[in-house]
Design an enzyme around this catalytic site. Structure first.
Site, PDB file in Angstrom:
ATOM      1  N   ASP A  13    -137.044   6.519 -74.967  1.00 21.83           N
ATOM      2  CA  ASP A  13    -137.862   6.791 -75.892  1.00 21.83           C
ATOM      3  C   ASP A  13    -138.757   5.036 -76.172  1.00 21.83           C
ATOM      4  O   ASP A  13    -139.418   4.587 -77.760  1.00 21.83           O
ATOM      5  CB  ASP A  13    -137.637   7.175 -77.094  1.00 21.83           C
ATOM      6  CG  ASP A  13    -136.923   8.537 -76.934  1.00 21.83           C
ATOM      7  OD1 ASP A  13    -136.913   8.966 -75.916  1.00 21.83           O
ATOM      8  OD2 ASP A  13    -135.767   8.876 -77.386  1.00 21.83           O
ATOM      9  N   LYS A  16    -142.001   4.449 -72.246  1.00 18.63           N
ATOM     10  CA  LYS A  16    -141.973   4.321 -70.426  1.00 18.63           C
ATOM     11  C   LYS A  16    -143.583   5.582 -69.945  1.00 18.63           C
ATOM     12  O   LYS A  16    -144.228   5.205 -69.812  1.00 18.63           O
ATOM     13  CB  LYS A  16    -141.432   5.012 -69.949  1.00 18.63           C
ATOM     14  CG  LYS A  16    -139.871   4.277 -70.277  1.00 18.63           C
ATOM     15  CD  LYS A  16    -138.178   4.686 -69.654  1.00 18.63           C
ATOM     16  CE  LYS A  16    -138.218   5.958 -70.599  1.00 18.63           C
ATOM     17  NZ  LYS A  16    -137.778   6.010 -71.253  1.00 18.63           N
ATOM     18  N   GLY A  40    -138.269  12.894 -72.624  1.00 17.04           N
ATOM     19  CA  GLY A  40    -139.307  13.018 -73.437  1.00 17.04           C
ATOM     20  C   GLY A  40    -139.876  12.302 -73.566  1.00 17.04           C
ATOM     21  O   GLY A  40    -139.964  10.991 -74.160  1.00 17.04           O
ATOM     22  N   HIS A  41    -141.453  11.935 -72.995  1.00 14.18           N
ATOM     23  CA  HIS A  41    -142.416  11.247 -72.721  1.00 14.18           C
ATOM     24  C   HIS A  41    -143.304  11.654 -72.864  1.00 14.18           C
ATOM     25  O   HIS A  41    -144.319  12.895 -72.702  1.00 14.18           O
ATOM     26  CB  HIS A  41    -142.717  10.850 -70.569  1.00 14.18           C
ATOM     27  CG  HIS A  41    -141.252  10.388 -70.404  1.00 14.18           C
ATOM     28  ND1 HIS A  41    -141.705   9.547 -68.667  1.00 14.18           N
ATOM     29  CD2 HIS A  41    -140.028   9.827 -71.050  1.00 14.18           C
ATOM     30  CE1 HIS A  41    -140.190   9.454 -68.757  1.00 14.18           C
ATOM     31  NE2 HIS A  41    -139.415   9.577 -69.433  1.00 14.18           N
ATOM     32  N   GLN A 223    -135.199   7.695 -69.325  1.00 15.97           N
ATOM     33  CA  GLN A 223    -133.777   7.201 -70.857  1.00 15.97           C
ATOM     34  C   GLN A 223    -134.155   5.853 -70.312  1.00 15.97           C
ATOM     35  O   GLN A 223    -135.261   5.572 -70.516  1.00 15.97           O
ATOM     36  CB  GLN A 223    -131.927   7.970 -69.807  1.00 15.97           C
ATOM     37  CG  GLN A 223    -131.913   9.487 -70.000  1.00 15.97           C
ATOM     38  CD  GLN A 223    -132.472  10.339 -68.857  1.00 15.97           C
ATOM     39  OE1 GLN A 223    -132.406   9.565 -67.793  1.00 15.97           O
ATOM     40  NE2 GLN A 223    -133.534  10.884 -69.276  1.00 15.97           N
TER      41      GLN A 223
HETATM   42  P1  GDP Z   1    -140.533   7.285 -72.961  1.00 13.43           P
HETATM   43  O1  GDP Z   1    -139.468   8.315 -73.007  1.00 13.43           O
HETATM   44  O2  GDP Z   1    -139.958   6.530 -73.073  1.00 13.43           O
HETATM   45  O3  GDP Z   1    -141.595   7.690 -72.589  1.00 13.43           O
HETATM   46  O4  GDP Z   1    -141.320   7.244 -75.039  1.00 13.43           O
HETATM   47  P2  GDP Z   1    -141.417   8.162 -76.072  1.00 13.43           P
HETATM   48  O5  GDP Z   1    -142.722   9.462 -75.455  1.00 13.43           O
HETATM   49  O6  GDP Z   1    -140.248   9.047 -76.255  1.00 13.43           O
HETATM   50  O7  GDP Z   1    -141.108   7.773 -77.780  1.00 13.43           O
HETATM   51  C1  GDP Z   1    -142.478   7.021 -77.784  1.00 13.43           C
HETATM   52  C2  GDP Z   1    -143.719   6.982 -78.781  1.00 13.43           C
HETATM   53  O8  GDP Z   1    -144.524   5.910 -79.034  1.00 13.43           O
HETATM   54  C3  GDP Z   1    -144.477   8.908 -77.877  1.00 13.43           C
HETATM   55  O9  GDP Z   1    -145.252   9.377 -79.534  1.00 13.43           O
HETATM   56  C4  GDP Z   1    -146.082   7.372 -77.757  1.00 13.43           C
HETATM   57  O10 GDP Z   1    -146.904   7.617 -78.150  1.00 13.43           O
HETATM   58  C5  GDP Z   1    -145.515   6.460 -78.580  1.00 13.43           C
HETATM   59  N1  GDP Z   1    -146.183   4.924 -78.039  1.00 13.43           N
HETATM   60  C6  GDP Z   1    -146.212   4.330 -77.078  1.00 13.43           C
HETATM   61  N2  GDP Z   1    -146.461   3.088 -76.777  1.00 13.43           N
HETATM   62  C7  GDP Z   1    -146.746   3.069 -78.609  1.00 13.43           C
HETATM   63  C8  GDP Z   1    -147.790   1.688 -79.109  1.00 13.43           C
HETATM   64  O11 GDP Z   1    -147.447   0.652 -78.324  1.00 13.43           O
HETATM   65  N3  GDP Z   1    -147.980   2.164 -80.269  1.00 13.43           N
HETATM   66  C9  GDP Z   1    -147.455   2.845 -81.607  1.00 13.43           C
HETATM   67  N4  GDP Z   1    -147.890   2.761 -82.216  1.00 13.43           N
HETATM   68  N5  GDP Z   1    -146.656   3.734 -80.247  1.00 13.43           N
HETATM   69  C10 GDP Z   1    -146.791   4.246 -78.664  1.00 13.43           C
HETATM   70  P1  IMO Z   2    -136.575   9.957 -72.331  1.00 13.21           P
HETATM   71  O1  IMO Z   2    -136.564   9.440 -70.531  1.00 13.21           O
HETATM   72  C1  IMO Z   2    -133.401   9.103 -75.460  1.00 13.21           C
HETATM   73  C2  IMO Z   2    -129.857  10.455 -74.847  1.00 13.21           C
HETATM   74  C3  IMO Z   2    -128.583  11.714 -75.475  1.00 13.21           C
HETATM   75  C4  IMO Z   2    -127.475  12.121 -75.282  1.00 13.21           C
HETATM   76  C5  IMO Z   2    -127.350  11.193 -73.648  1.00 13.21           C
HETATM   77  C6  IMO Z   2    -126.730  12.224 -73.358  1.00 13.21           C
HETATM   78  O2  IMO Z   2    -137.391  10.413 -72.905  1.00 13.21           O
HETATM   79  O3  IMO Z   2    -136.205   7.833 -73.212  1.00 13.21           O
HETATM   80  P2  IMO Z   2    -127.639  14.123 -71.743  1.00 13.21           P
HETATM   81  O4  IMO Z   2    -128.804  15.197 -72.157  1.00 13.21           O
HETATM   82  O5  IMO Z   2    -128.710  12.834 -70.885  1.00 13.21           O
HETATM   83  O6  IMO Z   2    -126.189  15.256 -70.826  1.00 13.21           O
HETATM   84  O7  IMO Z   2    -127.206  13.409 -73.401  1.00 13.21           O
HETATM   85  O8  IMO Z   2    -128.383  10.600 -74.026  1.00 13.21           O
HETATM   86  N1  IMO Z   2    -130.371  10.670 -73.940  1.00 13.21           N
HETATM   87  C7  IMO Z   2    -131.697  10.458 -74.472  1.00 13.21           C
HETATM   88  N2  IMO Z   2    -132.709   9.293 -74.946  1.00 13.21           N
HETATM   89  N3  IMO Z   2    -134.507   9.260 -74.457  1.00 13.21           N
HETATM   90  C8  IMO Z   2    -134.414  10.095 -73.411  1.00 13.21           C
HETATM   91  O9  IMO Z   2    -135.347  10.094 -72.901  1.00 13.21           O
HETATM   92  C9  IMO Z   2    -132.240  10.594 -73.548  1.00 13.21           C
HETATM   93  N4  IMO Z   2    -132.035  11.428 -72.626  1.00 13.21           N
HETATM   94  C10 IMO Z   2    -130.585  11.752 -72.943  1.00 13.21           C
HETATM   95  O10 IMO Z   2    -129.474  11.565 -76.485  1.00 13.21           O
HETATM   96  O11 IMO Z   2    -127.029  10.941 -76.499  1.00 13.21           O
HETATM   97 MG    MG Z   3    -138.644   9.679 -74.648  1.00 17.20          MG
END
Ligand code: GDP
Ligand code: IMO
Ligand code: MG
Length: 427
Positions: A13, A16, A40-41, A223
């Site tokens: 999170d 990416k 979850g991206h 991840q």
């Molecule tokens: P990922 O799993 O690595 O793709 O990240 P997630 O999407 O799960 O979580 C990142 C969150 O931060 C998302 O809601 C993005 O829209 C938000 N985000 C990404 N870059 C930035 C940033 O530079 N500033 C802010 N405020 N939000 C950001």
């Molecule tokens: P993105 O790509 C954050 C965590 C789960 C749990 C552990 C194992 O959005 O960064 P799993 O279902 O993979 O066997 O769960 O890994 N986990 C994540 N945490 N971001 C993710 O993906 C994750 N994918 C799995 O919360 O602790």
């Molecule tokens: Mg994510």
């Protein structure tokens, strides 16, 4: 042969999806190489927000071919619901390629994920419950079902039988659940075969030919480094290799082809699920990071655990991935703190430790050693260049860079595509 790997440097999170989408306009292929719909991206394009789980974030860039590599685990029901969700919003998904060697997340893998977590009780991992671990376990146990198996009913039936034999014993005798019928699973899986067929390809050949033709290929990790099955905080990890080496095995591309490895690094730290997290905050600062940063899981809707930036972890990510660059995200979230603590080392059983301890027990005892950096109060979301940032924000970035061991080549100052400061070009 411009092949870039983009991966999470912390516990996932990090942003990416946004970073991949940003580069997607300039690359020819974006490839997921591990994980599945546990990811979850979030990608924000103008006033549109997209949540992607299984599909590579490059799917939102019209010129880009999205690829699901052999190292990914695919839940076909999730795949088709994600595709139709995008189609309804006018996104063309027809270029998608899926490796015939990718493994399928079957309904029984999802069941096993849920029942084993329940039985672990207090010791549970806090998985996303999407069947990820059990599907990789079947792969390693050589009883997995691959995409290509959907095209031979007799082979598929034999393989489902083999996979369910032991599982049904376990489900009925140990977990008090009903046995799963082979025929029902086979029927469900065969139902996906025709719909999947247009996407199935020899992705290893496609990607290697693309690299030979000097096309730009971006490998998008799911991840993060600390969730890696080998290099993460085992057993509180996911069941694949999000680290850079995973791009080679999960896509069938040799390490000599990789030219750049970009670590996505949040300006503070978050984690979802169980496991150690030295800089975790349980006070109003943690609450404020969660609120301002919108730190709620895209996949499971769980609140993310929040804490200060941890330079020990960033250095570790540089080392195990051979990072060439960092993309620092969410700097804007830190606006408003008078002073910002940054963890520079740990104290473990009275001793100062500079690097991530290899012993999990030591890591569980690690207490952060903080250095205080001066904060800033100006809105930075409109900053377009490094010099637009307030002096203290510049100093914060420079301090993180020095501690983390690789140059910070881009800075996120908001969720949108254009809310990014580019320092060194990635291409
Ligand atoms: P990922 O799993 O690595 O793709 O990240 P997630 O999407 O799960 O979580 C990142 C969150 O931060 C998302 O809601 C993005 O829209 C938000 N985000 C990404 N870059 C930035 C940033 O530079 N500033 C802010 N405020 N939000 C950001
Ligand atoms: P993105 O790509 C954050 C965590 C789960 C749990 C552990 C194992 O959005 O960064 P799993 O279902 O993979 O066997 O769960 O890994 N986990 C994540 N945490 N971001 C993710 O993906 C994750 N994918 C799995 O919360 O602790
Ligand atoms: Mg994510």
């Amino acid at each position: 042969m411009p092949a870039l790997v983009l991966l999470g440097a912390q516990w996932g999170d990090e942003g990416k999806g946004k970073a991949t989408d940003l580069l997607g306009g300039s690359v020819d292929y974006v490839v997921r190489y591990q994980g599945g719909n546990n990811a979850g991206h979030t990608v924000v394009v103008g006033d549109q927000k997209y949540a992607l789980h299984l599909l590579p974030s490059g799917i939102l860039s019209p010129g880009c071919t999205p690829v699901i590599g052999n190292g990914v685990v695919v839940d076909p029901s999730v795949l088709f619901s994600e595709l139709s969700g995008l189609n309804e919003r006018g996104v063309d998904t027809s270029k998608l390629l899926i490796s015939g060697n990718a493994h399928i997340i079957t309904p029984y893998n999802v069941t096993v994920d849920k029942v084993t977590e329940r039985f672990l009780g207090k010791r549970k991992i806090g998985t996303t419950g999407r069947g990820i671990g059990p599907t990789y376990a079947d792969k390693i146990n050589r009883v997995g079902i691959r995409v290509q198996d959907l095209y031979d009913e007799s082979i598929l039936t034999q393989k489902v039988e083999a996979a369910l034999d032991a599982k049904n014993q376990m489900l009925t005798k140990l977990y008090n659940r009903r046995a799963i019928a082979v025929g029902q699973v086979v029927e469900e899986l065969l139902g996906y075969a025709d719909k999947l067929a247009p996407y199935v390809a020899d992705t290893v050949l496609v990607l290697n030919q693309a690299l030979d033709d000097d096309k730009v290929v971006l490998f998008e990790g799911g991840q993060g480094t600390l969730l890696d099955i080998d290099h993460g905080t085992y057993p509180f990890v996911t069941s694949s290799n999000p680290t850079a080496g995973g791009a080679c095995t999960g896509a069938g591309v040799g390490p000599t082809k990789i030219s750049r490895v970009i670590g996505i690094l949040k300006a503070y730290t978050t984690r979802v699920g169980a496991g150690p997290f030295p800089t975790e905050l349980f006070d109003e600062d943690g609450e404020a990071l969660r609120r301002i940063g919108g730190e709620r899981g895209v996949t499971t809707g769980r609140d993310r655990r929040c804490g200060w930036f941890d330079a020990v972890i960033a250095r570790y990510a540089t080392r195990v991935n051979g990072l060439t660059d960092f993309f620092l995200t969410k700097l804007d979230v830190l606006t408003g703190w008078e002073q910002i603590p940054v963890c520079v080392a740990y104290e473990i059983d009275g001793k100062r430790v500079e690097e991530l301890p290899y012993s999990q027990s030591d890591f569980h005892h690690a207490k952060p050693v903080y250095e205080m950096l001066p904060g800033w109060s100006e809105d930075i979301s409109k900053a377009k260049s490094f010099s637009d940032l307030p002096k203290n924000a510049q100093a914060y970035v420079k301090a993180l860079e020095e501690m983390s061991g690789a140059p910070i080549s881009a800075i996120g100052v908001g969720p949108g595509r254009d809310e990014t400061i580019e320092i060194n070009s990635f291409l």
